[in-house]
Scaffold this active site. Sequence first.
Site, PDB file in Angstrom:
ATOM      1  N   LYS A 244       0.708  -1.159  -0.206  1.00  0.00           N
ATOM      2  CA  LYS A 244      -0.615   0.384   0.061  1.00  0.00           C
ATOM      3  C   LYS A 244       0.723   1.050   0.046  1.00  0.00           C
ATOM      4  CE  LYS A 244      -4.653  -1.158   1.224  1.00  0.00           C
ATOM      5  NZ  LYS A 244      -4.849  -2.772   1.671  1.00  0.00           N
TER       6      LYS A 244
ATOM      7  N   SER B 276      -8.104   1.690   8.743  1.00  0.00           N
ATOM      8  CA  SER B 276      -8.195   0.968   9.844  1.00  0.00           C
ATOM      9  C   SER B 276      -6.467   0.008   9.748  1.00  0.00           C
ATOM     10  CB  SER B 276      -9.281  -0.334  10.569  1.00  0.00           C
ATOM     11  OG  SER B 276      -9.798  -1.445   9.758  1.00  0.00           O
TER      12      SER B 276
ATOM     13  N   GLU C 188     -10.180 -13.654  -4.326  1.00  0.00           N
ATOM     14  CA  GLU C 188     -10.751 -13.378  -2.644  1.00  0.00           C
ATOM     15  C   GLU C 188     -10.825 -14.501  -1.494  1.00  0.00           C
ATOM     16  OE1 GLU C 188     -13.443 -10.895  -3.340  1.00  0.00           O
ATOM     17  OE2 GLU C 188     -14.958 -12.398  -4.411  1.00  0.00           O
TER      18      GLU C 188
ATOM     19  N   GLY D 212     -16.390 -13.457   1.340  1.00  0.00           N
ATOM     20  CA  GLY D 212     -16.337 -12.011   1.167  1.00  0.00           C
ATOM     21  C   GLY D 212     -15.951 -12.065  -0.218  1.00  0.00           C
TER      22      GLY D 212
ATOM     23  N   ASP E  71     -17.782 -11.321  -2.827  1.00  0.00           N
ATOM     24  CA  ASP E  71     -18.422 -10.215  -3.624  1.00  0.00           C
ATOM     25  C   ASP E  71     -17.369  -9.563  -4.745  1.00  0.00           C
ATOM     26  OD1 ASP E  71     -15.874  -8.850  -1.501  1.00  0.00           O
ATOM     27  OD2 ASP E  71     -16.388  -6.762  -3.020  1.00  0.00           O
TER      28      ASP E  71
ATOM     29  N   SER F  97       1.064  -9.883  -1.010  1.00  0.00           N
ATOM     30  CA  SER F  97       0.847  -8.533  -0.393  1.00  0.00           C
ATOM     31  C   SER F  97       1.313  -8.095   0.516  1.00  0.00           C
ATOM     32  CB  SER F  97      -0.510  -8.344  -0.549  1.00  0.00           C
ATOM     33  OG  SER F  97      -1.922  -9.130  -0.022  1.00  0.00           O
TER      34      SER F  97
HETATM   35  C1  LIG Z   1      -5.111  -3.787   1.980  1.00  0.00           C
HETATM   36  C2  LIG Z   1      -4.260  -5.290   1.358  1.00  0.00           C
HETATM   37  C3  LIG Z   1      -5.002  -6.102   0.282  1.00  0.00           C
HETATM   38  C4  LIG Z   1      -6.349  -5.129  -0.724  1.00  0.00           C
HETATM   39  O1  LIG Z   1      -5.774  -4.816  -2.116  1.00  0.00           O
HETATM   40  P1  LIG Z   1      -6.965  -4.378  -2.530  1.00  0.00           P
HETATM   41  O2  LIG Z   1      -6.590  -2.872  -3.472  1.00  0.00           O
HETATM   42  O3  LIG Z   1      -7.742  -3.474  -1.780  1.00  0.00           O
HETATM   43  O4  LIG Z   1      -7.515  -5.084  -3.609  1.00  0.00           O
HETATM   44  C5  LIG Z   1      -4.328  -7.105   0.551  1.00  0.00           C
HETATM   45  N1  LIG Z   1      -3.869  -7.556   1.280  1.00  0.00           N
HETATM   46  C6  LIG Z   1      -2.989  -6.511   2.193  1.00  0.00           C
HETATM   47  C7  LIG Z   1      -2.449  -6.851   2.870  1.00  0.00           C
HETATM   48  C8  LIG Z   1      -3.223  -5.583   2.010  1.00  0.00           C
HETATM   49  O5  LIG Z   1      -3.199  -4.314   3.063  1.00  0.00           O
END
Ligand SMILES: *Cc1c(COP(=O)(O)O)cnc(C)c1O
Length: 320
Positions: A55, A80, A206, A210, A212, A306
Site C-alpha cells: 500500500k 483501519s 478473495e 467475502g 463480492d 501482499s
Molecule cells: C489492502 C490489502 C489487500 C487488498 O488490496 P485492495 O487493493 O483493497 O484489493 C491485500 N493484502 C493486503 C496485505 C492489504 O493490505
Amino acid sequence: METSQLYASDVQQAAQRIKHVAHRTPVLTSRTANQIAGAELFFKCENLQRIGAFKFRGAYNALSQFSEEQRRHGVLTYSSGNHAQAIALAASLLNIRAVIIMPEDAPELKIQATKGYGAEVLTYNRYTENREEIGRKLAQERNMTLIPPYDHPDVICGQGTAALELFEDVGELDVLLVCLGGGGLLAGSALAASGMSKNCQVIGVEPEAGNDGQQSFRKGEIVHIDVPDTIADGAKVTHIGNHNFDVIRRHVHDIVTVSDAQLIETMKFFAERMKIVVEPTGCLAAAAALQRVYPIAGKRVGIIVSGGNVDLQSFAKFIA
Ligand SMILES: *Cc1c(COP(=O)(O)O)cnc(C)c1O
C-alpha cells in the site's frame, strides 16, 4: 461515477515516481512450492515493502502528485489497516500533513504506528458512524484532499508497480495471482500485465466469505455484501471500487475464492518452508496456487504476496 480509462503507461509513470522511495522487493522461488503446485511459481514479496505491505506504493504515487495548494492543506483518509500507515509514511516523507480516520476499537498497535509517522488520528464508532461520510465532511471543512484506500486512479497505478517489477525481473508469465479486497492491487496488476505480458491471465483471489468481487465479475455490475467474516482483515470490504471495477472487467480473466483454513495452511507454509511472515490477507493469491484452487499445472505463475502485518500473538495462534 465517471471513470477515466487507465493504461499500462500510467503504471510505468507511477514506477518512475516511487522508484527511489519504495523498496524494490525480492522475488522468491521455492522448489517445494513448485512441487506442490506442479508449476513454476514466482513470489513477489510485498510483505518486505515499507510499512509491511504494497500500500505504500499507491499512497506515495498519489501524494507525490499533489499541487502546492493540496500539499498546504494536507491529506485525509479512512482506514483501519495498512493504507493508514502507508498514507502516514508517504505524507511524512513529502512533508504533507495527514489526518487518518480510524475505528475507535482498532488495535492500539496500529493506532500508535500511524501516530508514530506523525499523522493525526481521529477515531469514530464503526457500528454507528459512516467513515466515508465523516471523511468527505472533514475533507471539505479542512480543505484536505481525500485519498481513499482503493477507489482512486493514482492508488491503482501505484499498486500496479509491484506486478510491473515482477514482470521486469522474471519476464512474461502465463498466470498472475493477485490478492483482492477493494481491487486496487488487482486493477493495478492487470494494467501492468496488459503492457508487459499480454497473454498472461490475471486472476483475483478473495476470501470465500467475502466473494463480492467474484459476484460482481460474473454479474457485470458491482455487488454489495455485508462486512465478511474472515481472518483476511485486509479484504473485509463490502464492495469493490468504481475505478477498480472498470479496469477489472476489461483486463482480469477470473476471480476465485479461498477459505480461511486454506489461508492458515498457506501462512504455515510460508513460515516453515520459505521463512517469511505473511499476514492472512497476504496469503490469498498463494493459497490459490498451493491449494490448487485455480488450474496452473505446468505454467509459469506470478504470485503477489501482499503484506506481512500480523501481530505475533495472532500469528502464533494461527500457526499453532
Ligand atoms: C489492502 C490489502 C489487500 C487488498 O488490496 P485492495 O487493493 O483493497 O484489493 C491485500 N493484502 C493486503 C496485505 C492489504 O493490505
